[in-house]
Write an enzyme that holds these catalytic residues in place. Structure first.
Site, PDB file in Angstrom:
ATOM      1  N   ARG A 270      -3.437 -10.267   5.115  1.00  0.00           N
ATOM      2  CA  ARG A 270      -3.905  -9.920   3.803  1.00  0.00           C
ATOM      3  C   ARG A 270      -2.836  -9.625   2.835  1.00  0.00           C
ATOM      4  O   ARG A 270      -2.376  -8.613   2.954  1.00  0.00           O
ATOM      5  CB  ARG A 270      -5.324  -9.014   3.480  1.00  0.00           C
ATOM      6  CG  ARG A 270      -5.787  -9.118   2.190  1.00  0.00           C
ATOM      7  CD  ARG A 270      -7.064  -8.171   2.164  1.00  0.00           C
ATOM      8  NE  ARG A 270      -7.727  -8.071   0.849  1.00  0.00           N
ATOM      9  CZ  ARG A 270      -7.116  -7.200  -0.245  1.00  0.00           C
ATOM     10  NH1 ARG A 270      -6.516  -6.562   0.169  1.00  0.00           N
ATOM     11  NH2 ARG A 270      -7.909  -7.541  -1.350  1.00  0.00           N
TER      12      ARG A 270
ATOM     13  N   LYS B  50       0.831  -1.161  -0.052  1.00  0.00           N
ATOM     14  CA  LYS B  50       0.049  -0.026  -0.009  1.00  0.00           C
ATOM     15  C   LYS B  50       0.824   1.229   0.097  1.00  0.00           C
ATOM     16  O   LYS B  50       2.040   1.355   0.156  1.00  0.00           O
ATOM     17  CB  LYS B  50      -0.991   0.183   1.148  1.00  0.00           C
ATOM     18  CG  LYS B  50      -2.143  -0.977   0.979  1.00  0.00           C
ATOM     19  CD  LYS B  50      -3.276  -0.762   2.115  1.00  0.00           C
ATOM     20  CE  LYS B  50      -4.460  -1.852   1.638  1.00  0.00           C
ATOM     21  NZ  LYS B  50      -5.321  -1.898   2.514  1.00  0.00           N
TER      22      LYS B  50
END
Ligand code: 9MG
Length: 274
Positions: A253, A219
């Site tokens: 995740r 991210k």
């Protein structure tokens, strides 16, 4: 499977592998958009030690545009059916649409992963009629604008309060607490500082006594800190996975399954000497 069964006292989180089937997925560039390559990717993740495959047919990256129900169903459901027919693996469906949730549950989905925490019309009712776990993620704003100017009085307390309210709503419609997984939603309406404060203090969510999912893989919170492009964020992603696991995250995740499984094994080995 209950969500509660994901919680353990030892460092042994389940690894959730990301399978984006959108043409514009932010970090794999739509590489897995074709059916056969998606199945190959699933097989690879299984060989690499994945516990859960998370299929997403809607891009939720900052600035993403909405996808129609028809398109999302066409991307997700045939793939879910094919995975369930070929492999013995848990599948989570990343969606905020009631129709996609109900079709996914009918075709064997093991978990619903909703970045909008069942706030869209009809979602609570669909989950109430089923018995599978659901991940409620926190997001401030909506993907198109969420990074514009996120604000919290106290990022931890505000998100905790959000969970308390959503859990209450779920329980009121008959979704039992032991089916709920919580997720603070890294990158979803949070500044760089807020993301790292959340990561450092993930253990504070333990008071809710629910399994916690952590999703930081590749991210912007990693890219913007390190000034790295999406394909250069492995070291940062592994570090955040380990920090989350040390604070008892139940599910991590990730895009890079093999490397994350290795890193978690090393962490787990140190535990018996503590
Ligand atoms: C779909 N999706 C993208 N990022 C995510 C995250 O951090 N958590 C969850 N549950 N889903 C996510």
């Amino acid at each position: 499977m209950t969500a509660k069964s994901l919680q353990t006292n030892t460092i042994n989180p389940q690894v959730m592998g990301i399978l984006n089937v959108t043409p514009d997925s932010f970090s794999d560039g739509g590489k897995f958009a074709s059916f056969d390559s998606a199945l190959k990717q699933v097989e690879q993740m299984i060989n690499d030690g994945v516990d859960i495959i998370d299929i997403g047919g809607e891009s939720t990256r900052p600035g993403a545009v909405d996808v129609s129900e028809e398109d999302e169903l066409a991307r997700v459901i045939p793939l879910l059916k094919a995975i369930k027919a070929r492999f013995d693996i848990k599948v989570s469906i990343d969606t905020s649409k009631a129709k996609v949730m109900s079709q996914a549950i009918a075709h064997g989905a093991d978990i619903i992963n909703d970045v909008r925490a069942l706030q869209n019309t009809g979602c609570l009712a669909v989950l109430a009629q089923s018995d599978i776990p659901v991940c409620l993620m926190h997001m401030q704003g909506m993907p198109r604008t969420m990074q514009d100017n996120p604000h919290y009085d106290d990022v931890i307390d505000d998100i905790k309060q959000f969970f308390i309210e959503r859990i209450k709503v779920c329980e009121q419609v008959g979704i039992k607490r032991d089916r709920i997984i919580i997720d603070p939603g890294f990158g979803f309406g949070k500044t760089l500082e807020q993301n790292y404060q959340l990561l450092a203090q993930l253990h504070q969510f333990a008071e809710l006594e629910l399994p916690l999912l952590s999703g930081t893989s590749r991210k912007s919170m990693i890219g913007n800190l390190l000034h790295r492009n999406v394909d250069e964020r492995l070291a940062g992603s592994l570090t955040t996975a380990i920090i989350a696991a040390q604070q008892n995250a139940s599910i991590i995740r990730v895009h890079d399954v093999k490397e994350t499984v290795d890193a978690l094994k090393v962490l787990s080995m140190t535990q018996k000497y503590q």
